[in-house]
Design a protein around this motif. Structure first.
Motif, PDB file in Angstrom:
ATOM      1  N   UNK A 240      20.147   7.433   3.878  1.00 23.76           N
ATOM      2  CA  UNK A 240      19.393   7.848   5.134  1.00 23.76           C
ATOM      3  C   UNK A 240      18.547   9.338   4.647  1.00 23.76           C
ATOM      4  N   UNK A 241      18.969  10.029   3.912  1.00 23.10           N
ATOM      5  CA  UNK A 241      18.575  11.256   3.652  1.00 23.10           C
ATOM      6  C   UNK A 241      17.663  11.063   2.460  1.00 23.10           C
ATOM      7  N   UNK A 242      17.809  10.295   1.748  1.00 21.29           N
ATOM      8  CA  UNK A 242      16.817   9.966   0.409  1.00 21.29           C
ATOM      9  C   UNK A 242      15.469   9.205   1.313  1.00 21.29           C
ATOM     10  N   UNK A 243      15.855   8.330   1.851  1.00 21.32           N
ATOM     11  CA  UNK A 243      14.891   7.607   2.704  1.00 21.32           C
ATOM     12  C   UNK A 243      13.965   8.376   3.323  1.00 21.32           C
ATOM     13  N   UNK A 245      13.360  11.663   2.678  1.00 19.64           N
ATOM     14  CA  UNK A 245      12.620  12.478   1.796  1.00 19.64           C
ATOM     15  C   UNK A 245      11.447  11.599   1.220  1.00 19.64           C
ATOM     16  N   UNK A 246      11.647  10.243   1.191  1.00 15.76           N
ATOM     17  CA  UNK A 246      10.464   9.436   0.768  1.00 15.76           C
ATOM     18  C   UNK A 246       9.542   9.395   1.813  1.00 15.76           C
ATOM     19  N   UNK A 247       9.990   8.970   3.030  1.00 17.03           N
ATOM     20  CA  UNK A 247       9.094   8.925   4.226  1.00 17.03           C
ATOM     21  C   UNK A 247       8.081  10.162   4.135  1.00 17.03           C
ATOM     22  N   UNK A 248       8.932  11.428   4.343  1.00 17.59           N
ATOM     23  CA  UNK A 248       8.189  12.644   4.385  1.00 17.59           C
ATOM     24  C   UNK A 248       6.955  12.952   3.309  1.00 17.59           C
ATOM     25  N   UNK A 249       7.422  12.790   2.098  1.00 13.64           N
ATOM     26  CA  UNK A 249       6.436  12.640   0.666  1.00 13.64           C
ATOM     27  C   UNK A 249       5.242  11.527   1.148  1.00 13.64           C
ATOM     28  N   UNK A 250       5.513  10.637   1.675  1.00 17.87           N
ATOM     29  CA  UNK A 250       4.522   9.665   1.720  1.00 17.87           C
ATOM     30  C   UNK A 250       3.490   9.841   2.812  1.00 17.87           C
ATOM     31  N   UNK A 251       4.137  10.577   3.883  1.00 17.21           N
ATOM     32  CA  UNK A 251       3.126  11.047   5.146  1.00 17.21           C
ATOM     33  C   UNK A 251       2.300  12.240   4.591  1.00 17.21           C
ATOM     34  N   UNK A 252       2.768  12.944   3.649  1.00 12.82           N
ATOM     35  CA  UNK A 252       2.023  14.231   3.112  1.00 12.82           C
ATOM     36  C   UNK A 252       0.893  13.444   2.294  1.00 12.82           C
ATOM     37  N   UNK A 270      10.408   2.152   3.271  1.00 12.84           N
ATOM     38  CA  UNK A 270      11.728   3.395   3.076  1.00 12.84           C
ATOM     39  C   UNK A 270      12.746   3.028   4.361  1.00 12.84           C
ATOM     40  N   UNK A 271      12.174   2.370   5.282  1.00 11.82           N
ATOM     41  CA  UNK A 271      12.934   2.472   6.394  1.00 11.82           C
ATOM     42  C   UNK A 271      14.187   1.349   6.246  1.00 11.82           C
ATOM     43  N   UNK A 272      14.127   0.705   5.049  1.00  9.61           N
ATOM     44  CA  UNK A 272      15.321  -0.167   4.765  1.00  9.61           C
ATOM     45  C   UNK A 272      16.680   0.548   4.460  1.00  9.61           C
ATOM     46  N   UNK A 273      16.424   1.697   4.196  1.00  9.26           N
ATOM     47  CA  UNK A 273      17.534   2.395   4.099  1.00  9.26           C
ATOM     48  C   UNK A 273      17.953   3.692   5.385  1.00  9.26           C
ATOM     49  N   UNK A 274      17.369   3.453   6.551  1.00 10.97           N
ATOM     50  CA  UNK A 274      17.766   4.171   7.430  1.00 10.97           C
ATOM     51  C   UNK A 274      18.514   3.355   8.559  1.00 10.97           C
ATOM     52  N   UNK A 275      19.803   3.812   8.620  1.00  8.56           N
ATOM     53  CA  UNK A 275      20.742   3.127   9.453  1.00  8.56           C
ATOM     54  C   UNK A 275      20.648   3.428  10.837  1.00  8.56           C
ATOM     55  N   UNK A 276      20.935   2.394  11.885  1.00  5.52           N
ATOM     56  CA  UNK A 276      20.899   2.781  13.149  1.00  5.52           C
ATOM     57  C   UNK A 276      21.559   3.868  13.820  1.00  5.52           C
ATOM     58  N   UNK A 277      22.869   4.296  13.335  1.00  6.15           N
ATOM     59  CA  UNK A 277      23.487   5.590  13.998  1.00  6.15           C
ATOM     60  C   UNK A 277      22.422   6.761  13.619  1.00  6.15           C
ATOM     61  N   UNK A 278      21.930   6.832  12.417  1.00  2.00           N
ATOM     62  CA  UNK A 278      21.402   8.124  11.991  1.00  2.00           C
ATOM     63  C   UNK A 278      19.905   8.316  12.746  1.00  2.00           C
ATOM     64  N   UNK A 279      19.321   6.828  12.911  1.00  2.00           N
ATOM     65  CA  UNK A 279      18.026   6.654  13.553  1.00  2.00           C
ATOM     66  C   UNK A 279      18.203   7.216  15.139  1.00  2.00           C
TER      67      UNK A 279
END
Length: 483
Positions: A240-243, A245-252, A270-279
């Motif tokens: 989730x943390x890795x995903x 970081x990818x999302x934030x760099x792409x937003x920049x 990148x949301x493929x690695x974001x789990x429901x509990x973390x989201x």
């Protein structure tokens, strides 16, 4: 078969399917508005206006021909029908209609989107030779196998999407490390915001940041592309943390540039690695539990397993490419454009040369007063703030950026000059402004200018956001043959 189902990734599936469909929607709308003018029956490169005579090719060439619905014949009406069908199908996924049915329904919809858009890309030639075209095709094919709300998201497909993000990010990182020295000495961002293909409203502000921040941008980019992607395959919450970081760099990248849907689609994937509990923990309004999906039936496991095995086998070629000394960028290893190699900006242009088209109504070009054609996205008017266009893709503007990197003497540019001399209405609609409206100019020419962003002091003094100086006349003055 408990390993097959990933019930904690329902939110990820919603983002992946709806987000990818939204990009397909933009892509079909872009083609509906531009394809006919660029490569249609009366386009700049009207290769699609006659039958694609695949049958006349040698047998070896025929095997390599990429599939398209326009294989034997093209017409503008057929192109419109393909685009409209794509818009309708993509919109249905965005609002969630196919996902409410059995798992094979969204699969068939995404396979249809994949085939329809691949038909356009394979007929589009030069104007569709961008890496994000194949990225969208591969993403569309893959996320279709995520199924519907009646089954849990399949773990193999989520991992394959993560593998796609890995190739996209790590491939881009390796291209940079093997490319220009500016990436290795951390100076690439001294130039990139200013020289990128299509700046947006914030590009100038990003360019004017202190150099130590630009060096930090490059260093952060290297970490995000060369280190972080490996952690996408770690268990939660590391993935989730890795995903994130990818999302934030792409937003920049999104807020500082116009790269069509490349960054937008990467965020979605990148949301493929974001789990429901973390989201849910980060944004409580996101449900922690989405559906009461049952265990996947055997037939669905077989279908997904077969598709996953196919993509794993096809992945050998891009995997080998990642570690090759002659790494290919934005390359497809099969005619279906699956399991591709990605990457961008192995080198950074250090000065911005803009191609400007000018025309006149005067009879003598040596004493003429010349006026410029204004494009929708590319820089021209030094006072105009660059606009935000992404994820919409302005194909003509993008190709204009590539001209100074090679040769301005491209067939499509001469065809464009001819259309402008004719004051062709469809072509003029591709531009922001024609100096004489629907009136045909007498002469036309192509000039190049060196552009740079103005400093803050220069902007306060002159009101100009760009500073430009002429380089030379590249083409012309020219007129129509009969004149």
């Amino acid at each position: 078969m408990g390993w097959f189902d990933a019930p904690d990734y329902e939110f990820a599936r919603e983002v992946l399917q709806r987000g990818t469909a939204a990009i397909f929607l933009v892509a079909f709308l872009s083609s509906l508005g531009q394809f006919r003018v660029l490569v249609g029956e009366h386009g700049l490169i009207p290769r699609a206006a006659r039958p694609l005579r695949i049958r006349r090719l040698r047998a070896a060439s025929r095997r390599r021909a990429r599939p398209t619905l326009f294989r034997h014949w093209y017409s503008d009406r057929l192109l419109v029908a393909v685009c409209v069908a794509g818009v309708v199908l993509a919109a249905s996924v965005v609002v969630g209609i196919p996902q409410a049915g059995p798992p094979w329904v969204p699969l068939l919809v995404f396979l249809a989107l994949w085939l329809l858009y691949m038909s356009i890309v394979n007929a589009g030639g030069t104007f569709y030779g961008f890496g994000w075209e194949m990225l969208l095709l591969e993403a569309g094919f893959t996320v279709g196998f995520l199924g519907s709300h009646q089954v849990a998201p399949p773990t193999p497909v989520l991992l394959l999407v993560a593998w796609l993000v890995f190739r996209l990010e790590f491939g881009a990182g390796m291209i940079k490390m093997r490319g220009g020295s500016e990436w290795r000495d951390l100076t690439a961002l001294y130039y990139h915001h200013e020289t990128q293909p299509m700046p947006n409203p914030l590009s100038r502000q990003a360019h004017l940041l202190p150099k130590w921040m630009h060096r930090g941008e490059v260093l952060g980019n290297h970490v995000a592309q060369l280190v972080v992607p490996f952690f996408l395959f770690a268990p939660a919450p590391i993935a989730d943390v890795a995903a994130t970081i990818v999302i934030l760099t792409q937003l920049w990248l999104i807020i500082t540039g116009n790269f069509a849907w490349l960054n937008w689609l990467t965020v979605v994937l990148a949301f493929s690695r974001v789990s429901d509990p973390i989201a849910h923990a980060v944004v409580p309004v996101i449900p922690e539990r989405w559906t009461d999906a049952t265990t996947s039936p055997v037939w669905w496991i077989v279908v997904v397993g077969a598709a996953s095995a196919l993509l794993v086998v096809l992945s050998w070629w891009p995997l080998r490419n990642l570690f090759s000394r002659r790494q290919l960028m934005n390359a497809s290893f099969n005619r279906w454009q699956l399991a591709n190699a990605y990457g961008a900006f192995g080198t950074v242009t250090r000065e911005r040369i803009e191609v400007v088209i000018e025309a006149t109504l005067d009879e003598d070009p040596r004493e003429a007063t010349w006026q410029e054609y204004a494009f929708k996205g590319k820089p021209g008017d030094v006072r105009r703030i660059p606009r935000q266009w992404a994820p919409y893709h302005l194909r003509l503007d993008w190709l204009m950026w590539f001209l100074p990197l090679g040769s301005v003497h491209e067939d499509w540019l001469y065809a464009l000059l001819g259309k402008l001399l004719e004051a062709d209405a469809a072509t003029l609609r591709m531009l922001r402004r024609a100096p004489f409206g629907s009136v045909r100019p007498r002469f036309i020419r192509v000039r190049t200018y060196r552009y740079r962003f103005s400093t803050r002091a220069e902007l306060r003094s002159s009101g100009d956001r760009w500073v430009r100086e002429p380089v030379r006349v590249e083409i012309g003055p020219a007129a129509l043959r009969d004149e």
